[in-house]
Write a protein that holds these residues in place. Structure first.
Motif, PDB file in Angstrom:
ATOM      1  N   LEU A   1     -55.622 -19.955   4.662  1.00 11.07           N
ATOM      2  CA  LEU A   1     -56.301 -21.068   5.330  1.00 11.07           C
ATOM      3  C   LEU A   1     -55.312 -22.000   6.021  1.00 11.07           C
ATOM      4  N   VAL A   2     -54.206 -22.285   5.337  1.00 12.82           N
ATOM      5  CA  VAL A   2     -53.171 -23.143   5.944  1.00 12.82           C
ATOM      6  C   VAL A   2     -52.578 -22.449   7.173  1.00 12.82           C
ATOM      7  N   TYR A   3     -52.271 -21.171   7.026  1.00 11.89           N
ATOM      8  CA  TYR A   3     -51.718 -20.411   8.169  1.00 11.89           C
ATOM      9  C   TYR A   3     -52.700 -20.389   9.339  1.00 11.89           C
ATOM     10  N   ALA A   4     -53.977 -20.176   9.055  1.00 14.61           N
ATOM     11  CA  ALA A   4     -54.994 -20.161  10.112  1.00 14.61           C
ATOM     12  C   ALA A   4     -55.109 -21.527  10.785  1.00 14.61           C
ATOM     13  N   ALA A   5     -55.023 -22.609   9.998  1.00 16.85           N
ATOM     14  CA  ALA A   5     -55.117 -23.943  10.560  1.00 16.85           C
ATOM     15  C   ALA A   5     -53.951 -24.229  11.498  1.00 16.85           C
ATOM     16  N   PHE A   6     -52.728 -23.836  11.077  1.00 13.86           N
ATOM     17  CA  PHE A   6     -51.569 -24.077  11.950  1.00 13.86           C
ATOM     18  C   PHE A   6     -51.542 -23.133  13.138  1.00 13.86           C
ATOM     19  N   TYR A   7     -52.016 -21.921  12.935  1.00 20.31           N
ATOM     20  CA  TYR A   7     -52.007 -20.937  14.018  1.00 20.31           C
ATOM     21  C   TYR A   7     -53.030 -21.296  15.098  1.00 20.31           C
TER      22      TYR A   7
END
Length: 98
Positions: free
Chosen positions: A90-96
């Motif tokens: 989720l964190v990776y998706a938010a930053f991506y």
């Protein structure tokens, strides 16, 4: 335990494949095996069909009764890793996506 059920799945698939294959493409071989009597022996076909049916029923029984408890046990053992990977995704998706 996983290897046992993987072998059962492979045996069931090969039995079903052989039963279908022997019923269609090996008709002439069965005639020769029956002593050229003109009547093919269906014993091999029905034996393979019985094995495939028993293995399939065994696998269905395992899926209905054994798989939920096995997945529950795995989930209890790996719950923290599951949530860590989910939160990291989720964190990776938010930053991506930003």
């Amino acid at each position: 335990m996983l290897i046992r059920y993987a072998m059962l799945v492979a045996l069931a698939a090969s039995s079903v494949w052989a039963a279908i294959n022997i019923g269609t493409s090996d008709a002439q071989v069965l005639l020769v095996g029956a002593g050229q009597s003109g009547q093919a022996s269906d014993v091999a076909f029905w034996l393979l069909a019985a094995v495939a049916t028993l293995i399939t029923l065994s696998l269905c029984r395992f899926v209905v009764f054994g798989l939920p408890s096995m997945v529950d046990g795995w989930y209890q053992d790996h719950k923290s890793w599951f949530y860590t990977i989910l939160f990291g995704g989720l964190v990776y998706a938010a930053f991506y996506l930003m």
